[in-house]
Design a protein around this motif. Structure first.
Motif, PDB file in Angstrom:
ATOM      1  N   GLN A  61      24.318  13.950  65.370  1.00 36.82           N
ATOM      2  CA  GLN A  61      23.017  14.201  64.011  1.00 36.82           C
ATOM      3  C   GLN A  61      24.250  13.928  62.578  1.00 36.82           C
ATOM      4  O   GLN A  61      25.308  14.512  62.474  1.00 36.82           O
ATOM      5  CB  GLN A  61      22.753  15.453  64.234  1.00 36.82           C
ATOM      6  CG  GLN A  61      21.494  15.549  65.132  1.00 36.82           C
ATOM      7  CD  GLN A  61      22.609  16.630  66.140  1.00 36.82           C
ATOM      8  OE1 GLN A  61      23.287  17.759  65.704  1.00 36.82           O
ATOM      9  NE2 GLN A  61      22.247  16.780  67.243  1.00 36.82           N
ATOM     10  N   VAL A  62      23.442  12.700  61.933  1.00 36.96           N
ATOM     11  CA  VAL A  62      23.938  12.809  60.732  1.00 36.96           C
ATOM     12  C   VAL A  62      23.821  13.099  59.291  1.00 36.96           C
ATOM     13  O   VAL A  62      22.383  12.493  59.439  1.00 36.96           O
ATOM     14  CB  VAL A  62      24.402  11.231  61.081  1.00 36.96           C
ATOM     15  CG1 VAL A  62      25.517  10.972  59.127  1.00 36.96           C
ATOM     16  CG2 VAL A  62      25.397  10.351  61.874  1.00 36.96           C
ATOM     17  N   TYR A  63      24.146  13.392  58.435  1.00 38.26           N
ATOM     18  CA  TYR A  63      23.505  14.147  57.883  1.00 38.26           C
ATOM     19  C   TYR A  63      23.638  13.918  56.462  1.00 38.26           C
ATOM     20  O   TYR A  63      25.676  13.821  56.278  1.00 38.26           O
ATOM     21  CB  TYR A  63      23.387  16.254  57.915  1.00 38.26           C
ATOM     22  CG  TYR A  63      22.556  16.776  58.752  1.00 38.26           C
ATOM     23  CD1 TYR A  63      21.625  17.391  58.877  1.00 38.26           C
ATOM     24  CD2 TYR A  63      23.356  16.861  60.551  1.00 38.26           C
ATOM     25  CE1 TYR A  63      20.959  17.351  60.029  1.00 38.26           C
ATOM     26  CE2 TYR A  63      23.106  17.730  60.975  1.00 38.26           C
ATOM     27  CZ  TYR A  63      21.419  17.909  60.653  1.00 38.26           C
ATOM     28  OH  TYR A  63      20.875  18.224  62.374  1.00 38.26           O
ATOM     29  N   SER A  64      22.553  13.733  54.977  1.00 40.27           N
ATOM     30  CA  SER A  64      23.662  13.523  54.047  1.00 40.27           C
ATOM     31  C   SER A  64      24.286  15.103  53.756  1.00 40.27           C
ATOM     32  O   SER A  64      23.907  15.709  54.193  1.00 40.27           O
ATOM     33  CB  SER A  64      22.155  13.225  53.262  1.00 40.27           C
ATOM     34  OG  SER A  64      21.399  14.399  52.833  1.00 40.27           O
ATOM     35  N   ILE A  65      24.647  14.479  52.284  1.00 42.84           N
ATOM     36  CA  ILE A  65      26.188  15.989  51.703  1.00 42.84           C
ATOM     37  C   ILE A  65      24.330  16.783  51.278  1.00 42.84           C
ATOM     38  O   ILE A  65      24.849  18.141  51.167  1.00 42.84           O
ATOM     39  CB  ILE A  65      26.548  15.748  50.995  1.00 42.84           C
ATOM     40  CG1 ILE A  65      28.038  16.458  50.434  1.00 42.84           C
ATOM     41  CG2 ILE A  65      26.075  14.459  49.440  1.00 42.84           C
ATOM     42  CD1 ILE A  65      28.531  16.790  51.942  1.00 42.84           C
ATOM     43  N   THR A  66      23.404  16.706  50.752  1.00 46.82           N
ATOM     44  CA  THR A  66      21.516  17.782  51.357  1.00 46.82           C
ATOM     45  C   THR A  66      21.037  17.971  52.461  1.00 46.82           C
ATOM     46  O   THR A  66      20.871  18.895  51.914  1.00 46.82           O
ATOM     47  CB  THR A  66      20.742  16.882  49.827  1.00 46.82           C
ATOM     48  OG1 THR A  66      20.754  15.646  50.583  1.00 46.82           O
ATOM     49  CG2 THR A  66      21.762  15.681  48.660  1.00 46.82           C
ATOM     50  N   GLY A  67      21.712  17.608  53.248  1.00 44.66           N
ATOM     51  CA  GLY A  67      21.431  18.803  54.166  1.00 44.66           C
ATOM     52  C   GLY A  67      20.513  17.683  54.511  1.00 44.66           C
ATOM     53  O   GLY A  67      19.693  18.084  55.657  1.00 44.66           O
ATOM     54  N   GLN A  68      20.312  16.903  54.636  1.00 45.14           N
ATOM     55  CA  GLN A  68      18.863  15.770  55.158  1.00 45.14           C
ATOM     56  C   GLN A  68      19.057  15.293  56.538  1.00 45.14           C
ATOM     57  O   GLN A  68      20.469  14.875  56.085  1.00 45.14           O
ATOM     58  CB  GLN A  68      18.289  15.190  53.915  1.00 45.14           C
ATOM     59  CG  GLN A  68      17.135  14.191  54.687  1.00 45.14           C
ATOM     60  CD  GLN A  68      16.618  13.511  53.295  1.00 45.14           C
ATOM     61  OE1 GLN A  68      17.189  13.035  52.657  1.00 45.14           O
ATOM     62  NE2 GLN A  68      14.961  13.013  53.296  1.00 45.14           N
ATOM     63  N   LEU A  69      18.723  15.205  57.118  1.00 47.93           N
ATOM     64  CA  LEU A  69      19.183  14.526  57.851  1.00 47.93           C
ATOM     65  C   LEU A  69      18.471  11.967  57.837  1.00 47.93           C
ATOM     66  O   LEU A  69      17.445  12.566  58.009  1.00 47.93           O
ATOM     67  CB  LEU A  69      18.187  14.744  59.705  1.00 47.93           C
ATOM     68  CG  LEU A  69      18.283  13.992  61.098  1.00 47.93           C
ATOM     69  CD1 LEU A  69      19.578  14.349  61.755  1.00 47.93           C
ATOM     70  CD2 LEU A  69      17.298  14.499  62.233  1.00 47.93           C
ATOM     71  N   VAL A  70      20.400  12.372  58.744  1.00 49.25           N
ATOM     72  CA  VAL A  70      20.113  10.764  57.938  1.00 49.25           C
ATOM     73  C   VAL A  70      20.133   9.771  59.680  1.00 49.25           C
ATOM     74  O   VAL A  70      18.582   9.038  59.320  1.00 49.25           O
ATOM     75  CB  VAL A  70      21.317  10.516  57.701  1.00 49.25           C
ATOM     76  CG1 VAL A  70      21.148   8.892  57.878  1.00 49.25           C
ATOM     77  CG2 VAL A  70      21.241  10.501  56.216  1.00 49.25           C
ATOM     78  N   LYS A  71      20.490  10.172  60.478  1.00 52.06           N
ATOM     79  CA  LYS A  71      20.132   9.265  62.069  1.00 52.06           C
ATOM     80  C   LYS A  71      20.920  10.590  62.783  1.00 52.06           C
ATOM     81  O   LYS A  71      21.402  11.862  62.857  1.00 52.06           O
ATOM     82  CB  LYS A  71      21.353   8.417  61.291  1.00 52.06           C
ATOM     83  CG  LYS A  71      20.891   7.574  61.123  1.00 52.06           C
ATOM     84  CD  LYS A  71      21.510   5.775  61.418  1.00 52.06           C
ATOM     85  CE  LYS A  71      21.598   4.639  60.289  1.00 52.06           C
ATOM     86  NZ  LYS A  71      20.866   3.519  60.595  1.00 52.06           N
ATOM     87  N   LYS A  72      20.235  10.396  63.949  1.00 52.44           N
ATOM     88  CA  LYS A  72      20.048  10.829  65.913  1.00 52.44           C
ATOM     89  C   LYS A  72      20.406  10.505  66.221  1.00 52.44           C
ATOM     90  O   LYS A  72      19.796   9.606  66.842  1.00 52.44           O
ATOM     91  CB  LYS A  72      19.110  11.532  65.627  1.00 52.44           C
ATOM     92  CG  LYS A  72      19.721  12.826  66.828  1.00 52.44           C
ATOM     93  CD  LYS A  72      18.290  14.083  67.037  1.00 52.44           C
ATOM     94  CE  LYS A  72      18.294  15.044  67.449  1.00 52.44           C
ATOM     95  NZ  LYS A  72      17.397  16.069  68.365  1.00 52.44           N
ATOM     96  N   PHE A  73      21.501  10.140  67.036  1.00 54.76           N
ATOM     97  CA  PHE A  73      21.453   9.429  68.540  1.00 54.76           C
ATOM     98  C   PHE A  73      22.484   9.430  69.631  1.00 54.76           C
ATOM     99  O   PHE A  73      23.228  11.334  69.600  1.00 54.76           O
ATOM    100  CB  PHE A  73      22.606   7.808  67.796  1.00 54.76           C
ATOM    101  CG  PHE A  73      23.798   8.421  67.186  1.00 54.76           C
ATOM    102  CD1 PHE A  73      24.626   8.461  67.324  1.00 54.76           C
ATOM    103  CD2 PHE A  73      23.888   8.703  65.642  1.00 54.76           C
ATOM    104  CE1 PHE A  73      25.666   8.535  67.053  1.00 54.76           C
ATOM    105  CE2 PHE A  73      24.905   8.825  64.896  1.00 54.76           C
ATOM    106  CZ  PHE A  73      26.187   8.268  65.700  1.00 54.76           C
TER     107      PHE A  73
END
Length: 103
Positions: A61-73
């Motif tokens: 899971q890739v999260y932005s620095i604000t905690g929002q999920l950007v991508k999941k793979f």
């Protein structure tokens, strides 16, 4: 007196060699463990993850620095590069969580 100093020097040097050998061993173990985990690399605009050929499947899971999920793979036994905008990210998988700065 010379014999005493010689014996003392041999004992001290033997203890030093034994302590060096004991110290080197855990580092070798840590290196072995770290090689069996997925690795993370960044390039301008890209986050690349590589998984070991151990037959396991890893979910990232890739999260932005604000905690929002950007991508999941999901990746198994290969490498995957994903394009992301410039910024700071937090990447999580089953075995670790790491920070990535993409320029």
């Amino acid at each position: 007196m010379k014999k005493f100093l010689l014996i003392a020097a041999i004992l001290v040097s033997g203890a030093f060699v034994a302590s060096e050998a004991a110290y080197a061993s855990p580092a070798a173990v840590r290196q072995e463990v770290s090689m069996s985990e997925p690795t993370l690399k960044t390039r301008p605009g890209v986050i690349e993850v590589s998984c070991p050929a151990d037959g396991r499947t890893y979910t990232f899971q890739v999260y932005s620095i604000t905690g929002q999920l950007v991508k999941k793979f999901v990746v198994s036994e290969s490498s995957l590069a994903i394009e992301v905008p410039q910024g700071c990210y937090i990447i999580k998988c089953e075995s670790w969580t790491k920070k990535a700065v993409v320029g």
